[in-house]
Design a protein around this motif. Structure first.
Motif, short mmCIF file in Angstrom:
data_model
loop_
_atom_site.label_atom_id
_atom_site.label_comp_id
_atom_site.label_asym_id
_atom_site.label_seq_id
_atom_site.Cartn_x
_atom_site.Cartn_y
_atom_site.Cartn_z
N ALA A 1 0.82 -1.21 0.00
CA ALA A 1 0.00 0.00 0.00
C ALA A 1 0.85 1.26 0.00
O ALA A 1 0.33 2.35 -0.21
CB ALA A 1 -0.92 0.00 1.23
N GLY A 2 2.15 1.12 0.19
CA GLY A 2 3.06 2.26 0.26
C GLY A 2 3.44 2.78 -1.11
O GLY A 2 2.87 2.37 -2.14
N PRO A 3 4.42 3.66 -1.14
CA PRO A 3 4.86 4.23 -2.42
C PRO A 3 5.48 3.16 -3.31
O PRO A 3 6.02 2.17 -2.81
CB PRO A 3 5.90 5.28 -2.01
CG PRO A 3 6.32 4.90 -0.64
CD PRO A 3 5.18 4.17 -0.01
N PRO A 4 5.42 3.35 -4.62
CA PRO A 4 5.97 2.35 -5.55
C PRO A 4 7.48 2.23 -5.42
O PRO A 4 8.16 3.18 -5.05
CB PRO A 4 5.57 2.86 -6.92
CG PRO A 4 5.23 4.29 -6.74
CD PRO A 4 4.83 4.48 -5.31
N VAL A 5 7.98 1.06 -5.75
CA VAL A 5 9.42 0.78 -5.71
C VAL A 5 9.97 0.93 -7.11
O VAL A 5 9.42 0.42 -8.07
CB VAL A 5 9.68 -0.66 -5.19
CG1 VAL A 5 11.15 -1.01 -5.28
CG2 VAL A 5 9.17 -0.80 -3.77
N ASP A 6 11.07 1.67 -7.24
CA ASP A 6 11.71 1.88 -8.53
C ASP A 6 13.00 1.08 -8.57
O ASP A 6 14.05 1.55 -8.16
CB ASP A 6 11.99 3.37 -8.73
CG ASP A 6 12.62 3.66 -10.08
OD1 ASP A 6 12.41 2.86 -11.02
OD2 ASP A 6 13.33 4.67 -10.19
N GLY A 26 16.04 4.27 0.15
CA GLY A 26 15.09 3.16 0.07
C GLY A 26 15.51 2.14 -0.95
O GLY A 26 16.68 1.77 -1.02
N HIS A 27 14.59 1.70 -1.78
CA HIS A 27 14.86 0.64 -2.75
C HIS A 27 15.27 1.16 -4.12
O HIS A 27 15.15 0.47 -5.10
CB HIS A 27 13.63 -0.25 -2.92
CG HIS A 27 13.47 -1.24 -1.84
ND1 HIS A 27 14.41 -2.20 -1.56
CD2 HIS A 27 12.49 -1.44 -0.95
CE1 HIS A 27 14.01 -2.95 -0.57
NE2 HIS A 27 12.85 -2.50 -0.17
N THR A 28 15.74 2.38 -4.22
CA THR A 28 16.22 2.86 -5.51
C THR A 28 17.59 2.24 -5.77
O THR A 28 18.37 2.02 -4.86
CB THR A 28 16.32 4.39 -5.56
OG1 THR A 28 17.18 4.82 -4.52
CG2 THR A 28 14.96 5.02 -5.42
N HIS A 29 17.86 1.92 -7.01
CA HIS A 29 19.10 1.24 -7.37
C HIS A 29 20.26 2.21 -7.41
O HIS A 29 20.16 3.31 -7.93
CB HIS A 29 18.95 0.57 -8.73
CG HIS A 29 20.18 -0.14 -9.18
ND1 HIS A 29 20.68 -1.23 -8.51
CD2 HIS A 29 21.02 0.08 -10.19
CE1 HIS A 29 21.77 -1.65 -9.12
NE2 HIS A 29 22.00 -0.87 -10.15
N SER A 30 21.35 1.79 -6.85
CA SER A 30 22.59 2.56 -6.94
C SER A 30 23.73 1.57 -7.10
O SER A 30 23.58 0.39 -6.88
CB SER A 30 22.80 3.41 -5.69
OG SER A 30 22.92 2.58 -4.56
N GLU A 31 24.86 2.10 -7.49
CA GLU A 31 26.02 1.23 -7.67
C GLU A 31 26.42 0.66 -6.31
O GLU A 31 26.40 1.37 -5.30
CB GLU A 31 27.18 2.02 -8.26
CG GLU A 31 26.93 2.45 -9.69
CD GLU A 31 26.67 1.27 -10.61
OE1 GLU A 31 27.39 0.26 -10.53
OE2 GLU A 31 25.72 1.35 -11.41
N PRO A 32 26.80 -0.63 -6.26
CA PRO A 32 27.20 -1.22 -4.99
C PRO A 32 28.47 -0.55 -4.47
O PRO A 32 29.31 -0.08 -5.24
CB PRO A 32 27.45 -2.69 -5.32
CG PRO A 32 27.57 -2.75 -6.80
CD PRO A 32 26.86 -1.55 -7.37
N ASP A 33 28.58 -0.51 -3.14
CA ASP A 33 29.79 0.05 -2.54
C ASP A 33 30.96 -0.86 -2.86
O ASP A 33 30.91 -2.06 -2.66
CB ASP A 33 29.63 0.17 -1.02
CG ASP A 33 28.59 1.20 -0.64
OD1 ASP A 33 28.39 2.13 -1.44
OD2 ASP A 33 27.99 1.08 0.44
N VAL A 34 32.02 -0.28 -3.38
CA VAL A 34 33.23 -1.02 -3.70
C VAL A 34 34.30 -0.56 -2.73
O VAL A 34 34.61 0.63 -2.65
CB VAL A 34 33.68 -0.78 -5.14
CG1 VAL A 34 34.96 -1.53 -5.44
CG2 VAL A 34 32.58 -1.15 -6.12
#
Length: 82
Positions: free
Chosen positions: A46-51, A70-78
């Motif tokens: 019911a919450g905001p959409p996940v991108d 949140g669940h927004t995609h970002s480059e993994p920490d290296v």
């Protein structure tokens, strides 16, 4: 929604994620972990959409390591090389 529960879903959780579910369960006096998970799913859906970007690994969707965005995609920490 139908009360028929014919499908089983297996989910692997970290100890911290399981503790969070148990804490939610006991705080809201829910009878089982399954009931708590169903309620949390209902609240999340019911919450905001996940991108999420294509190709994101399921391990990047942990409860405690999502980061401030949140669940927004970002480059993994290296880790930096010494």
């Amino acid at each position: 929604m139908s009360e028929l529960r014919a499908e089983r879903l297996q989910v692997m959780l970290s100890p911290e994620e399981l503790t969070a579910i148990d804490d939610f369960r006991f705080k809201h006096r829910m009878p089982t972990r399954a009931a708590a998970v169903r309620e949390l799913l209902k609240l999340g859906l019911a919450g905001p959409p996940v991108d999420a970007a294509v190709g994101v690994k399921s391990s990047e969707f942990g409860v405690f390591n999502r980061g401030p965005e949140g669940h927004t995609h970002s480059e993994p920490d290296v880790p930096a090389k010494d």
